[in-house]
Motif scaffolding. Structure first.
Motif, PDB file in Angstrom:
ATOM      1  N   ILE A  50       0.838  -1.205   0.000  1.00  0.00           N
ATOM      2  CA  ILE A  50       0.000   0.000   0.000  1.00  0.00           C
ATOM      3  C   ILE A  50       0.870   1.252   0.000  1.00  0.00           C
ATOM      4  O   ILE A  50       0.650   2.179  -0.778  1.00  0.00           O
ATOM      5  N   ARG A  51       1.884   1.283   0.862  1.00  0.00           N
ATOM      6  CA  ARG A  51       2.767   2.452   0.923  1.00  0.00           C
ATOM      7  C   ARG A  51       3.518   2.650  -0.400  1.00  0.00           C
ATOM      8  O   ARG A  51       3.679   3.781  -0.867  1.00  0.00           O
ATOM      9  N   ALA A  52       3.966   1.548  -1.018  1.00  0.00           N
ATOM     10  CA  ALA A  52       4.684   1.658  -2.286  1.00  0.00           C
ATOM     11  C   ALA A  52       3.760   2.166  -3.389  1.00  0.00           C
ATOM     12  O   ALA A  52       4.147   3.023  -4.194  1.00  0.00           O
ATOM     13  N   ARG A  53       2.543   1.656  -3.429  1.00  0.00           N
ATOM     14  CA  ARG A  53       1.594   2.092  -4.457  1.00  0.00           C
ATOM     15  C   ARG A  53       1.234   3.568  -4.276  1.00  0.00           C
ATOM     16  O   ARG A  53       1.199   4.328  -5.239  1.00  0.00           O
ATOM     17  N   LEU A  54       0.982   3.959  -3.048  1.00  0.00           N
ATOM     18  CA  LEU A  54       0.661   5.361  -2.801  1.00  0.00           C
ATOM     19  C   LEU A  54       1.858   6.264  -3.072  1.00  0.00           C
ATOM     20  O   LEU A  54       1.701   7.373  -3.594  1.00  0.00           O
ATOM     21  N   ALA A  55       3.064   5.801  -2.734  1.00  0.00           N
ATOM     22  CA  ALA A  55       4.272   6.593  -3.002  1.00  0.00           C
ATOM     23  C   ALA A  55       4.461   6.796  -4.505  1.00  0.00           C
ATOM     24  O   ALA A  55       4.900   7.867  -4.939  1.00  0.00           O
ATOM     25  N   SER A  56       4.107   5.781  -5.311  1.00  0.00           N
ATOM     26  CA  SER A  56       4.235   5.934  -6.759  1.00  0.00           C
ATOM     27  C   SER A  56       3.268   6.982  -7.300  1.00  0.00           C
ATOM     28  O   SER A  56       3.473   7.526  -8.377  1.00  0.00           O
ATOM     29  N   LEU A  57       2.209   7.277  -6.528  1.00  0.00           N
ATOM     30  CA  LEU A  57       1.252   8.316  -6.909  1.00  0.00           C
ATOM     31  C   LEU A  57       1.561   9.660  -6.252  1.00  0.00           C
ATOM     32  O   LEU A  57       0.829  10.623  -6.432  1.00  0.00           O
ATOM     33  N   GLY A  58       2.631   9.693  -5.429  1.00  0.00           N
ATOM     34  CA  GLY A  58       3.027  10.926  -4.764  1.00  0.00           C
ATOM     35  C   GLY A  58       2.330  11.162  -3.436  1.00  0.00           C
ATOM     36  O   GLY A  58       2.293  12.290  -2.956  1.00  0.00           O
ATOM     37  N   ILE A  59       1.772  10.120  -2.843  1.00  0.00           N
ATOM     38  CA  ILE A  59       1.077  10.243  -1.557  1.00  0.00           C
ATOM     39  C   ILE A  59       1.951   9.660  -0.462  1.00  0.00           C
ATOM     40  O   ILE A  59       2.366   8.508  -0.547  1.00  0.00           O
ATOM     41  N   ASP A  60       2.229  10.448   0.554  1.00  0.00           N
ATOM     42  CA  ASP A  60       3.060  10.019   1.677  1.00  0.00           C
ATOM     43  C   ASP A  60       2.187   9.903   2.919  1.00  0.00           C
ATOM     44  O   ASP A  60       1.712  10.902   3.458  1.00  0.00           O
ATOM     45  N   LEU A  61       1.968   8.675   3.387  1.00  0.00           N
ATOM     46  CA  LEU A  61       1.140   8.455   4.568  1.00  0.00           C
ATOM     47  C   LEU A  61       1.788   8.997   5.832  1.00  0.00           C
ATOM     48  O   LEU A  61       1.096   9.202   6.836  1.00  0.00           O
ATOM     49  N   ASP A  62       3.085   9.240   5.810  1.00  0.00           N
ATOM     50  CA  ASP A  62       3.752   9.770   6.994  1.00  0.00           C
ATOM     51  C   ASP A  62       3.351  11.217   7.277  1.00  0.00           C
ATOM     52  O   ASP A  62       3.680  11.750   8.340  1.00  0.00           O
ATOM     53  N   GLN A  63       2.646  11.844   6.352  1.00  0.00           N
ATOM     54  CA  GLN A  63       2.147  13.194   6.573  1.00  0.00           C
ATOM     55  C   GLN A  63       0.916  13.196   7.478  1.00  0.00           C
ATOM     56  O   GLN A  63       0.532  14.237   7.999  1.00  0.00           O
ATOM     57  N   LEU A  64       0.305  12.017   7.648  1.00  0.00           N
ATOM     58  CA  LEU A  64      -0.863  11.903   8.531  1.00  0.00           C
ATOM     59  C   LEU A  64      -0.415  11.796   9.979  1.00  0.00           C
ATOM     60  O   LEU A  64       0.697  11.337  10.259  1.00  0.00           O
ATOM     61  N   PRO A  65      -1.281  12.161  10.917  1.00  0.00           N
ATOM     62  CA  PRO A  65      -0.908  12.024  12.330  1.00  0.00           C
ATOM     63  C   PRO A  65      -0.787  10.550  12.704  1.00  0.00           C
ATOM     64  O   PRO A  65      -1.540   9.720  12.190  1.00  0.00           O
ATOM     65  N   PRO A  66       0.183  10.197  13.550  1.00  0.00           N
ATOM     66  CA  PRO A  66       0.336   8.797  13.944  1.00  0.00           C
ATOM     67  C   PRO A  66      -0.853   8.326  14.785  1.00  0.00           C
ATOM     68  O   PRO A  66      -1.567   9.120  15.387  1.00  0.00           O
ATOM     69  N   GLY A  67      -1.054   7.012  14.788  1.00  0.00           N
ATOM     70  CA  GLY A  67      -2.118   6.422  15.603  1.00  0.00           C
ATOM     71  C   GLY A  67      -3.434   6.334  14.862  1.00  0.00           C
ATOM     72  O   GLY A  67      -3.494   6.448  13.639  1.00  0.00           O
ATOM     73  N   THR A  68      -4.501   6.129  15.617  1.00  0.00           N
ATOM     74  CA  THR A  68      -5.821   5.967  15.017  1.00  0.00           C
ATOM     75  C   THR A  68      -6.707   7.194  15.202  1.00  0.00           C
ATOM     76  O   THR A  68      -7.747   7.304  14.572  1.00  0.00           O
ATOM     77  N   ALA A  69      -6.322   8.102  16.076  1.00  0.00           N
ATOM     78  CA  ALA A  69      -7.147   9.283  16.341  1.00  0.00           C
ATOM     79  C   ALA A  69      -6.963  10.328  15.237  1.00  0.00           C
ATOM     80  O   ALA A  69      -5.858  10.535  14.739  1.00  0.00           O
ATOM     81  N   ALA A  70      -8.058  10.962  14.869  1.00  0.00           N
ATOM     82  CA  ALA A  70      -7.997  12.021  13.862  1.00  0.00           C
ATOM     83  C   ALA A  70      -7.349  13.268  14.455  1.00  0.00           C
ATOM     84  O   ALA A  70      -7.421  13.517  15.658  1.00  0.00           O
ATOM     85  N   ASP A  71      -6.719  14.038  13.606  1.00  0.00           N
ATOM     86  CA  ASP A  71      -6.107  15.298  14.029  1.00  0.00           C
ATOM     87  C   ASP A  71      -7.219  16.306  14.321  1.00  0.00           C
ATOM     88  O   ASP A  71      -8.043  16.598  13.434  1.00  0.00           O
ATOM     89  N   PRO A  72      -7.280  16.863  15.519  1.00  0.00           N
ATOM     90  CA  PRO A  72      -8.372  17.783  15.845  1.00  0.00           C
ATOM     91  C   PRO A  72      -8.334  19.082  15.040  1.00  0.00           C
ATOM     92  O   PRO A  72      -9.365  19.687  14.785  1.00  0.00           O
ATOM     93  N   ALA A  73      -7.171  19.504  14.631  1.00  0.00           N
ATOM     94  CA  ALA A  73      -7.072  20.772  13.902  1.00  0.00           C
ATOM     95  C   ALA A  73      -7.493  20.635  12.438  1.00  0.00           C
ATOM     96  O   ALA A  73      -8.151  21.513  11.888  1.00  0.00           O
ATOM     97  N   THR A  74      -7.099  19.543  11.783  1.00  0.00           N
ATOM     98  CA  THR A  74      -7.373  19.393  10.350  1.00  0.00           C
ATOM     99  C   THR A  74      -8.461  18.372  10.052  1.00  0.00           C
ATOM    100  O   THR A  74      -9.008  18.371   8.955  1.00  0.00           O
ATOM    101  N   GLY A  75      -8.718  17.455  10.982  1.00  0.00           N
ATOM    102  CA  GLY A  75      -9.691  16.394  10.731  1.00  0.00           C
ATOM    103  C   GLY A  75      -9.105  15.228   9.962  1.00  0.00           C
ATOM    104  O   GLY A  75      -9.820  14.296   9.603  1.00  0.00           O
ATOM    105  N   SER A  76      -7.806  15.265   9.693  1.00  0.00           N
ATOM    106  CA  SER A  76      -7.162  14.167   8.974  1.00  0.00           C
ATOM    107  C   SER A  76      -7.211  12.901   9.814  1.00  0.00           C
ATOM    108  O   SER A  76      -6.966  12.947  11.014  1.00  0.00           O
TER     109      SER A  76
END
Length: 99
Positions: free
Chosen positions: A15-41
């Motif tokens: 999944i990470r390799a496929r998304l990276a080939s599309l220019g999407i970096d999952l490491d930009q999301l907040p760690p864990g399972t909780a959504a970011d309160p400021a952005t809703g990500s």
């Protein structure tokens, strides 16, 4: 030989390799399972869990789909019909791609 389903770690790598080939970096999301309160990500772990679930459930079904063959088609040739290009509204646009 029976096919063994991929592990969570193997799916995460794919999944990470496929998304990276599309220019999407999952490491930009907040760690864990909780959504970011400021952005809703959504949290990175919840996104990966959702994508693993999608890969395990939907992809095999989509990969097995074949377009229906016209009535009266010999079953031996039906699989070849599913390899035909999909009809296009403006086929002239795609002729450059196929040349």
């Amino acid at each position: 030989m029976a096919v063994t389903p991929p592990t969570d770690a193997e799916l995460d790598t794919m999944i990470r390799a496929r998304l990276a080939s599309l220019g999407i970096d999952l490491d930009q999301l907040p760690p864990g399972t909780a959504a970011d309160p400021a952005t809703g990500s959504p949290g990175r772990d919840s996104v990966l869990a959702s994508l693993r679930s999608f890969m395990r459930s939907s992809v095999t079904t989509l990969a097995a789909y074949q377009l229906p063959a016209p009535a009266g088609t010999d079953p031996a040739h039906a699989a070849a019909f599913s390899q035909q290009p999909a009809p296009m509204l403006y086929p002239s646009i795609s002729t450059e791609w196929r040349s």
